[in-house]
Design a protein around this motif. Structure first.
Motif, short mmCIF file in Angstrom:
data_model
loop_
_atom_site.label_atom_id
_atom_site.label_comp_id
_atom_site.label_asym_id
_atom_site.label_seq_id
_atom_site.Cartn_x
_atom_site.Cartn_y
_atom_site.Cartn_z
N ARG A 119 -7.12 6.98 3.07
CA ARG A 119 -7.53 6.21 1.88
C ARG A 119 -6.26 5.79 1.17
NH1 ARG A 119 -11.05 5.80 4.54
NH2 ARG A 119 -13.18 6.64 4.41
N LEU A 120 -5.87 4.53 1.33
CA LEU A 120 -4.58 4.07 0.82
C LEU A 120 -4.74 3.38 -0.53
CD1 LEU A 120 -2.87 2.63 4.03
CD2 LEU A 120 -3.02 4.98 3.21
N ASP A 121 -3.91 3.79 -1.45
CA ASP A 121 -3.88 3.20 -2.79
C ASP A 121 -3.07 1.91 -2.75
OD1 ASP A 121 -4.03 2.80 -5.52
OD2 ASP A 121 -2.38 4.17 -5.97
N ALA A 122 -3.64 0.82 -3.26
CA ALA A 122 -2.88 -0.43 -3.38
C ALA A 122 -1.93 -0.31 -4.57
CB ALA A 122 -3.82 -1.61 -3.56
N ALA A 171 -7.91 -4.18 -11.64
CA ALA A 171 -6.90 -4.59 -12.63
C ALA A 171 -6.71 -3.52 -13.69
CB ALA A 171 -7.33 -5.91 -13.28
N THR A 172 -7.77 -2.77 -13.97
CA THR A 172 -7.68 -1.74 -14.99
C THR A 172 -6.91 -0.50 -14.51
OG1 THR A 172 -9.85 -0.93 -14.28
CG2 THR A 172 -9.79 -2.44 -16.16
N ASP A 173 -6.49 -0.50 -13.26
CA ASP A 173 -5.72 0.65 -12.75
C ASP A 173 -4.29 0.66 -13.27
OD1 ASP A 173 -7.87 1.63 -11.44
OD2 ASP A 173 -7.04 1.46 -9.41
N VAL A 174 -3.84 -0.48 -13.83
CA VAL A 174 -2.47 -0.51 -14.38
C VAL A 174 -2.40 0.44 -15.57
CG1 VAL A 174 -0.73 -1.92 -15.51
CG2 VAL A 174 -2.05 -2.85 -13.59
N ASN A 175 -1.45 1.35 -15.50
CA ASN A 175 -1.36 2.39 -16.53
C ASN A 175 -0.16 2.20 -17.45
OD1 ASN A 175 -2.39 4.84 -17.66
ND2 ASN A 175 -0.62 5.90 -16.79
N GLY A 176 0.84 1.45 -17.01
CA GLY A 176 2.01 1.26 -17.86
C GLY A 176 3.02 0.35 -17.20
N VAL A 177 3.80 -0.35 -18.03
CA VAL A 177 4.83 -1.27 -17.54
C VAL A 177 6.13 -0.97 -18.28
CG1 VAL A 177 5.50 -3.69 -17.28
CG2 VAL A 177 3.09 -3.03 -17.06
N GLU A 178 7.22 -0.89 -17.54
CA GLU A 178 8.51 -0.60 -18.15
C GLU A 178 9.58 -1.56 -17.65
OE1 GLU A 178 8.92 4.08 -19.04
OE2 GLU A 178 8.80 3.59 -16.92
N LEU A 179 10.57 -1.78 -18.50
CA LEU A 179 11.81 -2.44 -18.09
C LEU A 179 12.77 -1.33 -17.68
CD1 LEU A 179 13.77 -4.91 -17.92
CD2 LEU A 179 14.44 -4.30 -20.26
N VAL A 180 13.40 -1.49 -16.50
CA VAL A 180 14.29 -0.45 -15.98
C VAL A 180 15.65 -1.08 -15.67
CG1 VAL A 180 14.65 1.27 -14.17
CG2 VAL A 180 12.33 0.80 -15.01
N VAL A 181 16.71 -0.41 -16.11
CA VAL A 181 18.08 -0.79 -15.75
C VAL A 181 18.69 0.44 -15.08
CG1 VAL A 181 20.26 -1.79 -16.54
CG2 VAL A 181 18.14 -2.22 -17.82
N VAL A 217 -2.88 4.24 -12.31
CA VAL A 217 -3.49 5.48 -12.81
C VAL A 217 -3.29 6.66 -11.85
CG1 VAL A 217 -5.22 4.30 -14.19
CG2 VAL A 217 -5.69 4.79 -11.78
N ASN A 218 -2.90 6.38 -10.61
CA ASN A 218 -2.65 7.45 -9.66
C ASN A 218 -1.17 7.84 -9.61
OD1 ASN A 218 -5.40 7.60 -8.54
ND2 ASN A 218 -4.97 5.51 -7.86
N GLY A 219 -0.38 7.22 -10.47
CA GLY A 219 1.04 7.55 -10.51
C GLY A 219 1.88 6.80 -9.51
N ASN A 220 1.28 5.89 -8.75
CA ASN A 220 2.05 5.10 -7.80
C ASN A 220 2.67 3.89 -8.49
OD1 ASN A 220 1.44 6.80 -5.57
ND2 ASN A 220 -0.60 5.88 -5.49
N VAL A 221 3.79 3.43 -7.94
CA VAL A 221 4.64 2.47 -8.64
C VAL A 221 4.82 1.20 -7.84
CG1 VAL A 221 6.97 2.08 -9.55
CG2 VAL A 221 5.85 4.31 -9.86
N GLY A 222 4.73 0.05 -8.52
CA GLY A 222 5.09 -1.24 -7.97
C GLY A 222 6.31 -1.77 -8.70
N THR A 223 7.22 -2.40 -7.96
CA THR A 223 8.48 -2.84 -8.56
C THR A 223 8.67 -4.33 -8.34
OG1 THR A 223 9.46 -0.69 -8.13
CG2 THR A 223 10.97 -2.49 -8.56
N LEU A 268 0.85 -1.20 0.00
CA LEU A 268 0.00 0.00 0.00
C LEU A 268 0.88 1.24 0.00
CD1 LEU A 268 -2.51 -1.08 2.79
CD2 LEU A 268 -2.88 -1.23 0.32
N ARG A 269 0.38 2.30 -0.62
CA ARG A 269 1.09 3.56 -0.57
C ARG A 269 0.97 4.13 0.85
NH1 ARG A 269 2.98 8.09 -3.23
NH2 ARG A 269 2.38 10.06 -2.27
#
Length: 333
Positions: free
Chosen positions: A120-123, A161-171, A217-223, A100-101
């Motif tokens: 109100r915590l964003d997952a 599930a539709t809250d996912v806004n984008g996925v990236e590969l990061v180095v 969609v809220n700009g929060n990030v999972g890694t 959670l954020r």
């Protein structure tokens, strides 16, 4: 009518009674039981009305500006929490839970009063599976070796599930990031030629920590957990027969290749294509997991007259692979 001396005596008597009145209210500053404390209560929920209450979230209360004693509790099944006996003052209240954020707020605690704060915590989005591997392809068309980095991730978001806004590969250590493409709900892939990568070489990524980063969609990030590429399969498998546009009459031929001499565990994969009149290939058969000691594959279907080609792959335990050039043949019955 009371005379003056009598009235004075009465006033003094009443004053004496007032001085001796009990001060047992804990919120009376003159009481020996006076408690200069209040409480903090509130709730922890999700960002959407339909989101269940957040149970088990840690809630910490610490004096604004530092010092003092930090108090802590956890939200119950209803998402509610309460911390009592908090000395009056200004406080930072922080709610944090795994996945959670973390959110913070400030409250003023007054003696005998209860301050309220609701969170109100964003997952954060979650990476369910992830994989990165190298691909080496030999081909007749360009007469050159093609090297690629192939990345795959299955992701979701606990809120929706539709809250996912984008996925990236990061180095991180080379400041590189590149977006993956959604190919199905929650399924993202990327296939990048060496020219798209820093230095123009897949080999430059060997040993570096790679990670998947998902933004909601809220700009929060999972890694995701770090991934490491262990090798590029440099050796190219070699086909033996049929090949070289050979014409055969067997509708179920045996495809034969030369044994690979490689110092690591691997298997073979065979792909068979039919080429239509417009030159467009269509995959007919694919067999993977062929033991490294085997150097042939019997086509399982009956082929009609036409043009075909096949390839053989070397695949290591991590999915890194190298492919032969296309071996073409024609079936004439």
């Amino acid at each position: 009518m009371l005379r003056y001396p009598t009235a004075l005596l009465l006033i003094l008597a009443l004053a004496g009674c007032m001085d001796s009145a009990p001060h047992d209210n804990p919120f009376d500053p003159e009481s020996e039981r006076y408690e200069d404390e209040g409480a903090v209560l509130g709730s922890v929920g999700g960002i959407y009305p339909s989101t269940p209450a957040r149970e088990g979230v840690s809630v910490r209360v610490r004096p604004l500006g530092g010092g003092g004693i930090e108090r802590m509790t956890a939200s119950n099944a209803m998402g509610e929490f309460m911390i009592d006996r908090v000395p009056k003052g200004e406080y930072v209240v922080m709610a944090e839970g795994e996945g959670l954020r973390t959110e913070t707020d400030t409250v003023s605690v007054r003696a005998g009063q209860t301050a309220r704060v609701d969170f109100r915590l964003d997952a954060l989005p979650v990476i369910l599976t992830q994989n990165a591997r190298t691909v080496h392809i030999e081909q007749w068309v360009q007469e050159s070796s093609l090297f690629q980095l192939e990345v795959e991730a299955i992701v979701t978001d606990r809120d929706r599930a539709t809250d996912v806004n984008g996925v990236e590969l990061v180095v991180d250590d080379i400041g590189f990031r590149i977006a993956l493409t959604q190919v199905a709900p929650g399924h993202y892939e990327g296939k990048f030629d060496a020219a798209q990568l820093p230095g123009g070489q897949v080999q430059a990524f060997l040993g570096r920590p790679l990670r998947i980063e998902v933004t909601d969609v809220n700009g929060n990030v999972g890694t995701g957990a770090p991934m490491t590429l262990v090798r590029v399969v440099e050796q190219t498998p070699l086909t033996a027969s049929p090949q070289g546009t050979e014409t055969i009459s067997d509708p179920s031929p045996t495809l034969v290749w030369r044994p690979a001499q490689i110092p690591f565990t691997f298997t073979y994969r065979v792909d068979l294509y039919q080429v239509d009149g417009a030159g467009i290939p269509r995959l007919l058969e694919s067999e993977s997991g062929i033991d490294a000691s085997v150097t042939s594959y019997d086509v399982t279907r009956t082929l009609g007259e036409g043009n075909y080609y096949w390839t053989v792959w070397i695949v290591d335990a991590a999915g890194n692979r190298s492919r032969s050039k296309e071996a073409g043949f024609s079936v004439v019955l």
